[in-house]
Design a protein around this motif. Sequence first.
Motif, PDB file in Angstrom:
ATOM      1  N   LYS A 195      52.789  14.877  32.417  1.00  0.00           N
ATOM      2  CA  LYS A 195      51.483  14.508  31.863  1.00  0.00           C
ATOM      3  C   LYS A 195      51.675  13.812  30.517  1.00  0.00           C
ATOM      4  CE  LYS A 195      48.923  16.890  34.926  1.00  0.00           C
ATOM      5  NZ  LYS A 195      47.864  16.317  35.793  1.00  0.00           N
ATOM      6  N   VAL A 196      50.788  12.857  30.221  1.00  0.00           N
ATOM      7  CA  VAL A 196      50.808  12.185  28.928  1.00  0.00           C
ATOM      8  C   VAL A 196      50.194  13.134  27.900  1.00  0.00           C
ATOM      9  CG1 VAL A 196      50.029  10.208  27.579  1.00  0.00           C
ATOM     10  CG2 VAL A 196      50.576   9.931  30.020  1.00  0.00           C
ATOM     11  N   THR A 197      50.985  13.524  26.906  1.00  0.00           N
ATOM     12  CA  THR A 197      50.482  14.426  25.870  1.00  0.00           C
ATOM     13  C   THR A 197      50.136  13.694  24.577  1.00  0.00           C
ATOM     14  OG1 THR A 197      52.734  14.919  25.115  1.00  0.00           O
ATOM     15  CG2 THR A 197      51.786  16.371  26.795  1.00  0.00           C
ATOM     16  N   ALA A 198      50.704  12.510  24.383  1.00  0.00           N
ATOM     17  CA  ALA A 198      50.401  11.727  23.188  1.00  0.00           C
ATOM     18  C   ALA A 198      50.632  10.253  23.486  1.00  0.00           C
ATOM     19  CB  ALA A 198      51.268  12.169  22.006  1.00  0.00           C
ATOM     20  N   ALA A 250      45.543  10.318  21.342  1.00  0.00           N
ATOM     21  CA  ALA A 250      45.893   8.905  21.209  1.00  0.00           C
ATOM     22  C   ALA A 250      45.743   8.515  19.745  1.00  0.00           C
ATOM     23  CB  ALA A 250      45.002   8.040  22.089  1.00  0.00           C
ATOM     24  N   ARG A 251      46.812   7.940  19.179  1.00  0.00           N
ATOM     25  CA  ARG A 251      46.830   7.624  17.748  1.00  0.00           C
ATOM     26  C   ARG A 251      46.996   6.123  17.560  1.00  0.00           C
ATOM     27  NH1 ARG A 251      50.315  12.704  17.821  1.00  0.00           N
ATOM     28  NH2 ARG A 251      51.956  11.308  18.570  1.00  0.00           N
ATOM     29  N   GLY A 271      41.540   2.361  13.771  1.00  0.00           N
ATOM     30  CA  GLY A 271      40.509   3.106  14.467  1.00  0.00           C
ATOM     31  C   GLY A 271      40.801   4.583  14.487  1.00  0.00           C
ATOM     32  N   PRO A 272      39.850   5.382  14.920  1.00  0.00           N
ATOM     33  CA  PRO A 272      40.005   6.834  14.877  1.00  0.00           C
ATOM     34  C   PRO A 272      40.940   7.354  15.953  1.00  0.00           C
ATOM     35  CG  PRO A 272      37.929   6.238  15.922  1.00  0.00           C
ATOM     36  CD  PRO A 272      38.524   4.963  15.421  1.00  0.00           C
ATOM     37  N   VAL A 311      51.067  -2.482  21.613  1.00  0.00           N
ATOM     38  CA  VAL A 311      52.251  -1.773  22.094  1.00  0.00           C
ATOM     39  C   VAL A 311      51.880  -0.300  22.189  1.00  0.00           C
ATOM     40  CG1 VAL A 311      54.638  -1.128  21.639  1.00  0.00           C
ATOM     41  CG2 VAL A 311      53.830  -3.410  21.004  1.00  0.00           C
ATOM     42  N   MET A 312      52.161   0.305  23.332  1.00  0.00           N
ATOM     43  CA  MET A 312      51.816   1.716  23.551  1.00  0.00           C
ATOM     44  C   MET A 312      53.067   2.515  23.851  1.00  0.00           C
ATOM     45  SD  MET A 312      48.381   1.055  25.817  1.00  0.00           S
ATOM     46  CE  MET A 312      48.908  -0.599  26.307  1.00  0.00           C
TER      47      MET A 312
END
Length: 287
Positions: A264-267, A205-206, A210-211, A255-256
């Motif tokens: 599967k969610v990879t990013a 998750a980018r 935040g990190p 916004v995501m």
Amino acid sequence: MNEYDWMAERFEAHRGHLRAVAYRMLGSLSEADDAVQEAWLKLTRADTSDVANLGGWLTTVVGRVCLDMLRARKARREEPLGVHVPEPIISRADGPDPEQEAILADSVGLALLVVLEHLAPAERLAFVLHDTFAVPFEEIGPILGRSPAAAKQLASRARRRVRGAEPISDGDLASQRAVVEAFLTAARGGDLEGLLAVLDPDVVARPDAGPVVHGANALASTAIAFGRLARSAKLALVNGVPGLIASDGERLRSVMAFTIRGGKVTALDILVDPDRLARLDISPLVQ
């Protein structure tokens, strides 16, 4: 029709294409519109009587303007706390409007725009103009102040970097939407197992503040911690693919954009900067 009106009519015929080029270059519709407007001003001041291909001429002008904007951005930007997430194009979940569709037809998902942010300005221009819009290197070289061979090398270098880092989603939008809906349902309900079921073990998750969060367990825990925000979230299209937006009344909170492979969610690329969110056009969501 006078000469000014004739010129304006010809320019308008190319505006959609020019916005698509500038958005791909800059990752921001507001900046893309500024670049296109600058191209119009240059056209009004130029002698184009011997220009046989006005569309090609305008494309190179927009490319040069975008190159200057990218270089200026790079010079003034401080090292960010998080990833620089480009400004997305947000559409209703049932599909983009015709104007958005025209831009997205020549554009890319948000995850790939994040990758393009890591290219040097000259690499980005050579790659975008050649690989996406088929501008020959003989025209790209002069924009960069380099030979066509040097421009070709820049595009090749950029291509290798993009191919090595490009996140590729499943092509089926219906299955992507099902995964995003399952993610949202689990986040709203604080369902850790439900979240883990749709997250790839190595998911990243980018956020732009935040990190970076690595791994399914860490992301699931973070999503549950922000369950209140999830309750205000709803499905939307983010650069043409299913994503989520969360709002506080009429104000966007996040916004995501999802990258989904094999169900599967990879990013997950997340924009939360309030100043940048305020510049986004969310009118299609309320029409």
